[in-house]
Design an enzyme around this catalytic site. Structure first.
Site, PDB file in Angstrom:
ATOM      1  N   LYS A  52       1.203  -0.959   0.198  1.00  0.00           N
ATOM      2  CA  LYS A  52       0.334   0.489  -0.387  1.00  0.00           C
ATOM      3  C   LYS A  52       0.950   1.105  -0.079  1.00  0.00           C
ATOM      4  O   LYS A  52       0.818   2.561  -0.480  1.00  0.00           O
ATOM      5  CB  LYS A  52      -0.641   0.149   0.927  1.00  0.00           C
ATOM      6  CG  LYS A  52      -1.980  -1.376   0.855  1.00  0.00           C
ATOM      7  CD  LYS A  52      -2.688  -1.220   2.154  1.00  0.00           C
ATOM      8  CE  LYS A  52      -3.900  -2.523   2.391  1.00  0.00           C
ATOM      9  NZ  LYS A  52      -4.441  -3.033   3.041  1.00  0.00           N
ATOM     10  N   GLN A  96      -4.127  -1.168   9.765  1.00  0.00           N
ATOM     11  CA  GLN A  96      -4.505  -3.103   8.912  1.00  0.00           C
ATOM     12  C   GLN A  96      -5.021  -3.786   9.811  1.00  0.00           C
ATOM     13  O   GLN A  96      -4.367  -4.210  11.475  1.00  0.00           O
ATOM     14  CB  GLN A  96      -3.077  -3.285   8.964  1.00  0.00           C
ATOM     15  CG  GLN A  96      -2.947  -5.075   8.077  1.00  0.00           C
ATOM     16  CD  GLN A  96      -3.267  -4.677   6.343  1.00  0.00           C
ATOM     17  OE1 GLN A  96      -3.370  -3.868   6.107  1.00  0.00           O
ATOM     18  NE2 GLN A  96      -3.983  -5.353   6.141  1.00  0.00           N
ATOM     19  N   ASP A 119     -11.040   2.843   4.056  1.00  0.00           N
ATOM     20  CA  ASP A 119     -10.822   1.305   3.843  1.00  0.00           C
ATOM     21  C   ASP A 119     -12.797   0.410   3.485  1.00  0.00           C
ATOM     22  O   ASP A 119     -13.109  -0.508   3.268  1.00  0.00           O
ATOM     23  CB  ASP A 119     -10.193   0.461   4.952  1.00  0.00           C
ATOM     24  CG  ASP A 119      -9.171  -0.334   4.892  1.00  0.00           C
ATOM     25  OD1 ASP A 119      -9.143  -0.694   3.747  1.00  0.00           O
ATOM     26  OD2 ASP A 119      -8.816  -0.839   5.972  1.00  0.00           O
TER      27      ASP A 119
END
Ligand code: NAP
Length: 293
Positions: A52, A96, A119
């Site tokens: 990412k 994460q 997200d």
């Protein structure tokens, strides 16, 4: 059979993002900035976060990686999130997953400001998505929608079977495929571990989206001729012939299913790469305040 090439499609998207960054720079605007919080040092999570951050660099975004010890308290993590919520430099950020067991994932997700939740896991974004309102769509489902769109795959009126009902893939995917949108308008069946006679559903499906995390689960006898197959699964399987000691295997038995499919994603080189670029696209939307004005 057409291979749905995640490498090529994600590169196309990255090129579009680079052009967007150039345009912002020329107009003297703010360069999009993504922050990622990584708790602990789980091998797979390290790999995902690294890709990412690398993708941010490739397209010219700013990025920050915040590494926290696996033993950090839930409260300390919530304080870090609060700082990111308030930081004007950071347009969007992710925490994460998975998190260590002593930290509540729900509490963490709900503490992220919805307008920075790139997200798309916050209940407000999920609710807005379900109502077809502007929202950050979770990155993996968003990547799949774009793959279907960019390969001109007709979805309207089709029967779509989704296997797996996780909050990050299967569940949002089933909602998206049923929405009244260009890529959508499917009749959707959502299958999970309690589904009986699963193959009765998959055999009738025009589109099968497989996200359960069981290597080579979907076999040729479970699909009909000409089906579109999207393989989300990523499992590390031991392989002493590889330098890393493992190889990545999807949820679809690619060699046999590809013989019957009209379109199919490979693993690796399919959905995984699209997930990362979709996150970048959500970050651009956040920087341009196009979801929450
Ligand atoms: P998850 O949270 O592990 O959940 C698995 C789902 O599969 C559950 O809903 C479970 O049903 C269902 N399931 C398990 N066994 C089944 C069976 N025999 N028949 C039917 N359904 C079954 O799922 P996830 O987080 O979405 O991950 C799924 C896979 O996708 C993993 O391999 C993961 O690594 C991968 N993944 C890839 C990406 C990407 O970017 N490509 C992104 C995220 C995840 P129950 O709900 O009944 O338990």
């Amino acid at each position: 059979m057409v291979l749905l090439d995640g490498k090529k499609t994600s590169q196309e998207i990255k090129n579009e993002l680079k052009l967007a960054v150039d345009a912002i720079r020329q107009q003297g605007g703010k360069i999009p900035h993504l922050a990622a919080v990584l708790v602990g040092n789980d091998g797979a999570s390290e790999t995902y976060v690294a890709s990412k951050v690398k993708s941010c660099e490739e397209v010219g975004f700013g990025s920050t990686l915040i590494r926290l010890d696996a033993n950090i308290s839930e409260n300390e993590l919530l304080q870090t999130i609060e700082r990111l919520n308030k930081d004007p430099e950071v347009d969007g950020f992710i925490v994460q997953l998975p998190l260590p067991k002593h930290i509540s994932e729900n509490k963490v997700i709900e503490s992220i400001a919805p307008e920075k939740d790139v997200d798309g896991f916050h209940p407000i974004n999920i609710g807005r998505m379900a109502k077809n309102l502007p929202a950050y769509i979770p990155a993996t489902p968003y990547g799949i929608l774009q793959m279907l769109e960019r390969y001109n795959i007709e979805t309207s009126g089709k029967h779509c079977v989704v296997i797996g009902r996780s909050n990050i893939v299967g569940s949002p995917m089933s909602i998206l495929m049923a929405r009244n949108t260009k890529i959508g308008n499917c009749t959707v069946t959502l299958c999970h571990s309690k589904t009986q006679n699963l193959e009765e559903f998959t055999k009738k499906a025009d589109i099968v989206i497989v996200a359960l995390g069981k290597p080579e689960f979907l076999t040729a006898n479970m699909v009909k001729e000409g089906a579109v197959i999207i393989d989300v699964g990523i499992t590390r399987v031991e392989d002493s012939s590889k330098k890393s000691g493992y190889r990545i295997v999807g949820d679809v038995c690619f060699d046999e299913v590809s013989q019957k499919a009209s379109f199919i994603t490979p693993v690796p080189g399919g959905v995984g790469l699209m997930t990362v670029t979709s996150l970048m696209q959500n970050t651009l939307l956040a920087a341009q305040k196009r979801v929450y004005q």
